[in-house]
Design a protein around this motif. Sequence first.
Motif, PDB file in Angstrom:
ATOM      1  N   ILE A   4       5.861   6.429  -4.917  1.00  0.00           N
ATOM      2  CA  ILE A   4       5.262   6.539  -3.591  1.00  0.00           C
ATOM      3  C   ILE A   4       4.053   7.460  -3.671  1.00  0.00           C
ATOM      4  CG2 ILE A   4       5.643   7.350  -1.219  1.00  0.00           C
ATOM      5  CD1 ILE A   4       8.631   6.680  -1.669  1.00  0.00           C
ATOM      6  N   VAL A   5       2.943   7.024  -3.089  1.00  0.00           N
ATOM      7  CA  VAL A   5       1.734   7.839  -3.052  1.00  0.00           C
ATOM      8  C   VAL A   5       1.941   8.979  -2.061  1.00  0.00           C
ATOM      9  CG1 VAL A   5      -0.731   7.882  -2.475  1.00  0.00           C
ATOM     10  CG2 VAL A   5       0.237   5.916  -3.703  1.00  0.00           C
ATOM     11  N   PRO A  30       0.823  -1.218   0.000  1.00  0.00           N
ATOM     12  CA  PRO A  30       0.000   0.000   0.000  1.00  0.00           C
ATOM     13  C   PRO A  30       0.856   1.267   0.000  1.00  0.00           C
ATOM     14  CG  PRO A  30      -0.942  -1.614   1.482  1.00  0.00           C
ATOM     15  CD  PRO A  30       0.388  -2.166   1.039  1.00  0.00           C
ATOM     16  N   GLY A  31       0.664   2.071  -1.031  1.00  0.00           N
ATOM     17  CA  GLY A  31       1.359   3.343  -1.151  1.00  0.00           C
ATOM     18  C   GLY A  31       2.696   3.289  -1.844  1.00  0.00           C
ATOM     19  N   LEU A  32       3.146   2.109  -2.291  1.00  0.00           N
ATOM     20  CA  LEU A  32       4.474   1.997  -2.903  1.00  0.00           C
ATOM     21  C   LEU A  32       4.508   0.911  -3.968  1.00  0.00           C
ATOM     22  CD1 LEU A  32       7.919   2.272  -1.538  1.00  0.00           C
ATOM     23  CD2 LEU A  32       7.330   0.027  -2.432  1.00  0.00           C
ATOM     24  N   ALA A  33       5.218   1.215  -5.053  1.00  0.00           N
ATOM     25  CA  ALA A  33       5.484   0.206  -6.086  1.00  0.00           C
ATOM     26  C   ALA A  33       6.891   0.427  -6.625  1.00  0.00           C
ATOM     27  CB  ALA A  33       4.475   0.294  -7.220  1.00  0.00           C
ATOM     28  N   SER A  51      -2.446   0.697  -5.621  1.00  0.00           N
ATOM     29  CA  SER A  51      -2.300   0.017  -4.328  1.00  0.00           C
ATOM     30  C   SER A  51      -3.147   0.669  -3.237  1.00  0.00           C
ATOM     31  CB  SER A  51      -0.830  -0.007  -3.891  1.00  0.00           C
ATOM     32  OG  SER A  51      -0.407   1.264  -3.439  1.00  0.00           O
ATOM     33  N   VAL A  52      -3.569   1.910  -3.449  1.00  0.00           N
ATOM     34  CA  VAL A  52      -4.448   2.569  -2.469  1.00  0.00           C
ATOM     35  C   VAL A  52      -5.860   2.791  -3.005  1.00  0.00           C
ATOM     36  CG1 VAL A  52      -2.534   3.678  -1.242  1.00  0.00           C
ATOM     37  CG2 VAL A  52      -3.703   4.925  -3.068  1.00  0.00           C
ATOM     38  N   LEU A  53      -6.015   2.808  -4.337  1.00  0.00           N
ATOM     39  CA  LEU A  53      -7.333   3.052  -4.937  1.00  0.00           C
ATOM     40  C   LEU A  53      -8.041   1.774  -5.373  1.00  0.00           C
ATOM     41  CD1 LEU A  53      -6.398   6.070  -7.262  1.00  0.00           C
ATOM     42  CD2 LEU A  53      -7.586   6.171  -5.051  1.00  0.00           C
ATOM     43  N   GLY A  54      -7.303   0.706  -5.571  1.00  0.00           N
ATOM     44  CA  GLY A  54      -7.852  -0.528  -6.133  1.00  0.00           C
ATOM     45  C   GLY A  54      -7.266  -0.736  -7.511  1.00  0.00           C
ATOM     46  N   PRO A  55      -7.410  -1.955  -8.052  1.00  0.00           N
ATOM     47  CA  PRO A  55      -6.701  -2.293  -9.286  1.00  0.00           C
ATOM     48  C   PRO A  55      -7.260  -1.678 -10.568  1.00  0.00           C
ATOM     49  CG  PRO A  55      -7.982  -4.151  -8.517  1.00  0.00           C
ATOM     50  CD  PRO A  55      -8.080  -3.099  -7.456  1.00  0.00           C
ATOM     51  N   ALA A  56      -8.465  -1.119 -10.531  1.00  0.00           N
ATOM     52  CA  ALA A  56      -9.045  -0.529 -11.742  1.00  0.00           C
ATOM     53  C   ALA A  56      -8.691   0.962 -11.790  1.00  0.00           C
ATOM     54  CB  ALA A  56     -10.549  -0.742 -11.769  1.00  0.00           C
ATOM     55  N   VAL A  57      -7.461   1.269 -12.267  1.00  0.00           N
ATOM     56  CA  VAL A  57      -6.973   2.645 -12.296  1.00  0.00           C
ATOM     57  C   VAL A  57      -6.275   2.939 -13.613  1.00  0.00           C
ATOM     58  CG1 VAL A  57      -6.680   2.838  -9.790  1.00  0.00           C
ATOM     59  CG2 VAL A  57      -4.773   2.023 -11.187  1.00  0.00           C
ATOM     60  N   THR A  58      -6.081   4.228 -13.861  1.00  0.00           N
ATOM     61  CA  THR A  58      -5.320   4.674 -15.020  1.00  0.00           C
ATOM     62  C   THR A  58      -4.630   5.989 -14.685  1.00  0.00           C
ATOM     63  OG1 THR A  58      -5.417   4.998 -17.430  1.00  0.00           O
ATOM     64  CG2 THR A  58      -7.178   6.010 -16.123  1.00  0.00           C
ATOM     65  N   THR A  59      -3.585   6.283 -15.411  1.00  0.00           N
ATOM     66  CA  THR A  59      -2.914   7.572 -15.264  1.00  0.00           C
ATOM     67  C   THR A  59      -3.736   8.622 -15.988  1.00  0.00           C
ATOM     68  OG1 THR A  59      -0.772   6.461 -15.290  1.00  0.00           O
ATOM     69  CG2 THR A  59      -0.765   8.826 -15.711  1.00  0.00           C
TER      70      THR A  59
END
Length: 149
Positions: free
Chosen positions: A107-108, A39-42, A78-86
């Motif tokens: 980092i978020v 959560p918050g990091l990749a 990682s904080v919003l859920g897997p259905a995201v886009t830039t």
Amino acid sequence: MTVLSLPEDPEALLQLGRELLAAQVFSSLLEARLDAFRPGLAELSLPLGPHLLQQYGHAHGGVVSYLADNAMTFAGGSVLGPAVTTVGFSINYLRPAQGERLAAEAIVVSGGRRLAVVRCDVSAHDEAGRSTLCAVAQGTIATIDRPSS
């Protein structure tokens, strides 16, 4: 809208992230790897082979940009859920990216219900294990509606 949730177990989260990355054909072409995901990091990396270099012998800006964009999207997800886009990002190239691997750590900075602001550092790593900061980026990641199944 179908809402997908993320596993709470760190190993399960990393495994899900790796499955999502493997589903991206372009990421597979670049041999991208998800090294850390919580959560918050990749953290993503890729080998820097000759096919990814520009005419002066360092990584093409598009490769550096791809790595920052994807790392930020994973961190945001990682904080919003897997259905995201830039929805937007900016990048500053600091110095040429040369070495064996490129690595991005995202980092978020701030996350809400539908948007996350994410910061990212992209570094080049050489054979001796030295790293050089090559680019910094900041982006906004948003949730997307997915069709119900």
